[in-house]
Write a protein that holds these residues in place. Structure first.
Motif, PDB file in Angstrom:
ATOM      1  N   GLU A  73       0.861  -1.189   0.000  1.00  0.00           N
ATOM      2  CA  GLU A  73       0.000   0.000   0.000  1.00  0.00           C
ATOM      3  C   GLU A  73       0.894   1.235   0.000  1.00  0.00           C
ATOM      4  OE1 GLU A  73      -3.201   0.278  -0.312  1.00  0.00           O
ATOM      5  OE2 GLU A  73      -3.725  -1.845  -0.149  1.00  0.00           O
ATOM      6  N   PRO A  74       1.083   1.868  -1.148  1.00  0.00           N
ATOM      7  CA  PRO A  74       2.006   2.996  -1.225  1.00  0.00           C
ATOM      8  C   PRO A  74       1.594   4.173  -0.336  1.00  0.00           C
ATOM      9  CG  PRO A  74       0.860   2.650  -3.319  1.00  0.00           C
ATOM     10  CD  PRO A  74       0.415   1.571  -2.409  1.00  0.00           C
ATOM     11  N   ALA A  75       2.582   4.934   0.102  1.00  0.00           N
ATOM     12  CA  ALA A  75       2.326   6.127   0.918  1.00  0.00           C
ATOM     13  C   ALA A  75       2.961   7.318   0.198  1.00  0.00           C
ATOM     14  CB  ALA A  75       2.928   5.952   2.297  1.00  0.00           C
ATOM     15  N   THR A  76       2.263   8.448   0.186  1.00  0.00           N
ATOM     16  CA  THR A  76       2.750   9.587  -0.594  1.00  0.00           C
ATOM     17  C   THR A  76       3.970  10.266   0.024  1.00  0.00           C
ATOM     18  OG1 THR A  76       1.024  10.873   0.477  1.00  0.00           O
ATOM     19  CG2 THR A  76       0.608  10.161  -1.791  1.00  0.00           C
ATOM     20  N   SER A  77       4.015  10.380   1.356  1.00  0.00           N
ATOM     21  CA  SER A  77       5.194  11.007   1.960  1.00  0.00           C
ATOM     22  C   SER A  77       5.499  10.349   3.301  1.00  0.00           C
ATOM     23  CB  SER A  77       4.961  12.502   2.148  1.00  0.00           C
ATOM     24  OG  SER A  77       3.914  12.700   3.065  1.00  0.00           O
ATOM     25  N   LEU A  78       6.778  10.403   3.650  1.00  0.00           N
ATOM     26  CA  LEU A  78       7.211   9.816   4.916  1.00  0.00           C
ATOM     27  C   LEU A  78       7.519  10.943   5.901  1.00  0.00           C
ATOM     28  CD1 LEU A  78       9.684   7.021   3.693  1.00  0.00           C
ATOM     29  CD2 LEU A  78       7.213   6.928   3.936  1.00  0.00           C
ATOM     30  N   PRO A  79       7.328  10.711   7.202  1.00  0.00           N
ATOM     31  CA  PRO A  79       7.528  11.807   8.169  1.00  0.00           C
ATOM     32  C   PRO A  79       8.985  12.075   8.544  1.00  0.00           C
ATOM     33  CG  PRO A  79       6.736   9.848   9.286  1.00  0.00           C
ATOM     34  CD  PRO A  79       6.814   9.492   7.830  1.00  0.00           C
ATOM     35  N   PHE A  80       9.940  11.562   7.761  1.00  0.00           N
ATOM     36  CA  PHE A  80      11.353  11.750   8.113  1.00  0.00           C
ATOM     37  C   PHE A  80      11.840  13.142   7.728  1.00  0.00           C
ATOM     38  CE2 PHE A  80      10.971   7.195   8.117  1.00  0.00           C
ATOM     39  CZ  PHE A  80      11.793   6.815   9.171  1.00  0.00           C
ATOM     40  N   ILE A  81      12.581  13.788   8.635  1.00  0.00           N
ATOM     41  CA  ILE A  81      13.189  15.079   8.307  1.00  0.00           C
ATOM     42  C   ILE A  81      14.704  14.929   8.143  1.00  0.00           C
ATOM     43  CG2 ILE A  81      11.407  16.608   9.233  1.00  0.00           C
ATOM     44  CD1 ILE A  81      12.917  16.698  11.860  1.00  0.00           C
ATOM     45  N   SER A  82      15.231  13.773   8.485  1.00  0.00           N
ATOM     46  CA  SER A  82      16.621  13.411   8.195  1.00  0.00           C
ATOM     47  C   SER A  82      16.664  11.884   8.208  1.00  0.00           C
ATOM     48  CB  SER A  82      17.571  14.001   9.246  1.00  0.00           C
ATOM     49  OG  SER A  82      17.475  13.250  10.439  1.00  0.00           O
ATOM     50  N   ASP A  83      17.857  11.338   8.048  1.00  0.00           N
ATOM     51  CA  ASP A  83      17.962   9.876   8.012  1.00  0.00           C
ATOM     52  C   ASP A  83      17.431   9.225   9.292  1.00  0.00           C
ATOM     53  OD1 ASP A  83      18.976   9.878   5.538  1.00  0.00           O
ATOM     54  OD2 ASP A  83      21.079   9.633   6.123  1.00  0.00           O
ATOM     55  N   THR A  84      17.602   9.930  10.422  1.00  0.00           N
ATOM     56  CA  THR A  84      17.233   9.306  11.703  1.00  0.00           C
ATOM     57  C   THR A  84      16.212  10.107  12.514  1.00  0.00           C
ATOM     58  OG1 THR A  84      19.142  10.390  12.683  1.00  0.00           O
ATOM     59  CG2 THR A  84      19.442   8.100  11.995  1.00  0.00           C
ATOM     60  N   ASP A  85      15.780  11.257  11.999  1.00  0.00           N
ATOM     61  CA  ASP A  85      14.814  12.080  12.745  1.00  0.00           C
ATOM     62  C   ASP A  85      13.452  12.064  12.070  1.00  0.00           C
ATOM     63  OD1 ASP A  85      16.792  12.785  14.514  1.00  0.00           O
ATOM     64  OD2 ASP A  85      17.321  14.621  13.431  1.00  0.00           O
ATOM     65  N   VAL A  86      12.423  11.931  12.893  1.00  0.00           N
ATOM     66  CA  VAL A  86      11.050  11.967  12.360  1.00  0.00           C
ATOM     67  C   VAL A  86      10.249  13.047  13.073  1.00  0.00           C
ATOM     68  CG1 VAL A  86      10.643   9.620  11.507  1.00  0.00           C
ATOM     69  CG2 VAL A  86      10.495  10.077  13.946  1.00  0.00           C
ATOM     70  N   LEU A  87       9.207  13.483  12.396  1.00  0.00           N
ATOM     71  CA  LEU A  87       8.295  14.451  12.979  1.00  0.00           C
ATOM     72  C   LEU A  87       6.996  13.703  13.290  1.00  0.00           C
ATOM     73  CD1 LEU A  87       8.972  17.351  13.509  1.00  0.00           C
ATOM     74  CD2 LEU A  87       7.974  17.977  11.295  1.00  0.00           C
ATOM     75  N   LEU A  88       6.750  13.489  14.568  1.00  0.00           N
ATOM     76  CA  LEU A  88       5.591  12.670  14.931  1.00  0.00           C
ATOM     77  C   LEU A  88       4.418  13.523  15.403  1.00  0.00           C
ATOM     78  CD1 LEU A  88       7.255   9.697  16.860  1.00  0.00           C
ATOM     79  CD2 LEU A  88       6.450   9.750  14.501  1.00  0.00           C
ATOM     80  N   GLU A  89       3.237  13.138  14.970  1.00  0.00           N
ATOM     81  CA  GLU A  89       2.016  13.818  15.397  1.00  0.00           C
ATOM     82  C   GLU A  89       1.327  12.985  16.477  1.00  0.00           C
ATOM     83  OE1 GLU A  89      -0.163  14.138  11.795  1.00  0.00           O
ATOM     84  OE2 GLU A  89       1.242  15.557  10.896  1.00  0.00           O
ATOM     85  N   LYS A  90       0.313  13.572  17.038  1.00  0.00           N
ATOM     86  CA  LYS A  90      -0.491  12.873  18.040  1.00  0.00           C
ATOM     87  C   LYS A  90      -1.104  11.607  17.432  1.00  0.00           C
ATOM     88  CE  LYS A  90      -4.331  14.969  19.199  1.00  0.00           C
ATOM     89  NZ  LYS A  90      -5.231  16.023  19.647  1.00  0.00           N
ATOM     90  N   ASN A  91      -1.188  10.533  18.196  1.00  0.00           N
ATOM     91  CA  ASN A  91      -1.794   9.304  17.675  1.00  0.00           C
ATOM     92  C   ASN A  91      -2.848   8.805  18.663  1.00  0.00           C
ATOM     93  OD1 ASN A  91      -0.663   7.044  19.516  1.00  0.00           O
ATOM     94  ND2 ASN A  91       1.114   8.323  19.052  1.00  0.00           N
ATOM     95  N   HIS A  92      -3.562   7.786  18.263  1.00  0.00           N
ATOM     96  CA  HIS A  92      -4.621   7.250  19.134  1.00  0.00           C
ATOM     97  C   HIS A  92      -4.352   5.780  19.467  1.00  0.00           C
ATOM     98  CE1 HIS A  92      -7.051  10.862  18.915  1.00  0.00           C
ATOM     99  NE2 HIS A  92      -6.773  10.902  17.621  1.00  0.00           N
ATOM    100  N   SER A  93      -3.109   5.496  19.827  1.00  0.00           N
ATOM    101  CA  SER A  93      -2.784   4.115  20.204  1.00  0.00           C
ATOM    102  C   SER A  93      -3.504   3.786  21.511  1.00  0.00           C
ATOM    103  CB  SER A  93      -1.276   3.955  20.367  1.00  0.00           C
ATOM    104  OG  SER A  93      -0.787   4.934  21.246  1.00  0.00           O
ATOM    105  N   VAL A  94      -4.186   2.658  21.501  1.00  0.00           N
ATOM    106  CA  VAL A  94      -5.015   2.302  22.648  1.00  0.00           C
ATOM    107  C   VAL A  94      -4.174   1.859  23.843  1.00  0.00           C
ATOM    108  CG1 VAL A  94      -5.394  -0.119  21.981  1.00  0.00           C
ATOM    109  CG2 VAL A  94      -7.118   1.057  23.294  1.00  0.00           C
TER     110      VAL A  94
END
Ligand SMILES: [Zn+2]
Length: 317
Positions: free
Chosen positions: A242-263
């Motif tokens: 299932e392709p994804a249009t963009s990845l949340p990575f801002i560098s090789d090892t850094d990501v920008l994470l948003e709020k999630n609803h993990s139970v």
């Protein structure tokens, strides 16, 4: 029809294998939703009202309220306590008995309400979120076995493996499940002996039941993920198809994470903003030599099999 099935990426393996941040990254992809460890929704969610990944108590979270009220309304149709008990009554040690068709039939009959409720929950998640992939990091092999026998689910198994000594060290530490100092909620702790045995049993069962079943199955070592997070996520996207249009990575090892609803899951699921992915090697210096030696000895064949005892592929590679 396969097209109508609910596509689930199920993260399976030992708890404390460093999968939380991976699940958070995957949940941010376009068309993907990460629900954390969904197996525990009946207990930690509906019954005990623990915090959702968004920081709001489960029963007050709008995301889960909408899902639980979505027809057929799991909150009104089922008794969470009964479902929690049914879910807990089937564990990894019961898996061998399911090779006998009579036992399997009896099991599915006994857990019919539970399996129906779980299927309805995934169906509601898919309908409400409109997602193409649901990422579930429950990790429990018995729960994964039940999912693999649900006709409406197209299951993709991601078996995450982490060095047994790192897993045992993590279990030895006192850790919070969720933020808060007035009524702290701690994760259970386990000693090195029981951790080592469980690590062997879980990996063995997972390979036996899922790798050899011809189902969609893939292995991933935590150590390989932290070494190349972006490439790992790209390869998982290929795996689920299932392709994804963009990845949340801002560098090789850094990501920008948003709020999630993990139970449910560990404290890492509450992290938002810029998060650096790094290889946690605290166990190498902080785990006692005796514990390290015991876990190494007890898990030796599998450590070797997964490449942890060679310099090229192991932790130091
Ligand atoms: Zn929430």
């Amino acid at each position: 029809m396969n097209d109508k099935k609910i596509k689930i990426l199920f993260i399976i393996g030992n708890n404390r294998s460093g999968t939380t941040i991976l699940q958070n990254i995957l949940g941010q992809l376009d068309g993907y939703v990460s629900v954390g460890e969904l197996k525990y929704i009946w207990d930690r969610g509906f019954l005990r009202n623990k915090l959702c990944g968004c920081g709001v108590p489960f029963r007050e979270c709008e995301f889960w309220t909408t899902i639980s009220e979505h027809p057929p309304s799991i909150i009104n149709k089922y008794d969470p306590y009964q479902l929690f008990q049914l879910g807990e009554s089937f564990r990894v040690q019961h898996l061998p008995s399911t090779v006998i068709p009579y036992n399997r039939k009896k099991l599915f009959s006994r857990l019919a309400t539970y399996m129906e409720a779980v299927e309805n929950t995934y169906q509601a998640i898919q309908s409400v979120t409109g997602s193409r992939i649901i990422v579930d990091s429950s990790k429990n092999p018995a729960y994964g076995y039940l999912l693999s026998h649900m006709s409406s689910i197209d299951l993709h198994i991601l078996h995450v493996i982490r060095d047994s000594r790192a897993v045992a060290y993590s279990w030895s530490k006192k850790k919070l499940f969720q933020p808060g100092t007035t009524n702290p909620y701690y994760m259970p702790q386990k000693g090195p002996l029981i951790c080592a045995l469980q690590w062997n049993v879980r990996n063995a069962f997972i390979e036996l039941w899922f790798q050899r079943s011809g189902k969609n199955y893939r292995q991933l070592r935590y150590e390989d993920f932290v070494k190349a997070p972006c490439q790992t996520v790209e390869s998982i996207i290929d795996f689920v198809g299932e392709p994804a249009t963009s990845l949340p990575f801002i560098s090789d090892t850094d990501v920008l994470l948003e709020k999630n609803h993990s139970v449910f899951g560990n404290l890492v699921r509450f992290q938002t903003g810029k998060v650096s992915i790094r290889h946690d090697v605290a166990w190498m210096s902080k785990f006692s030599n005796l514990s390290k030696a015991l876990v190494t000895l007890l898990t030796l064949p599998w450590l070797f099999k997964y490449g942890y005892l060679t310099k090229k592929n192991g932790e130091k590679g």
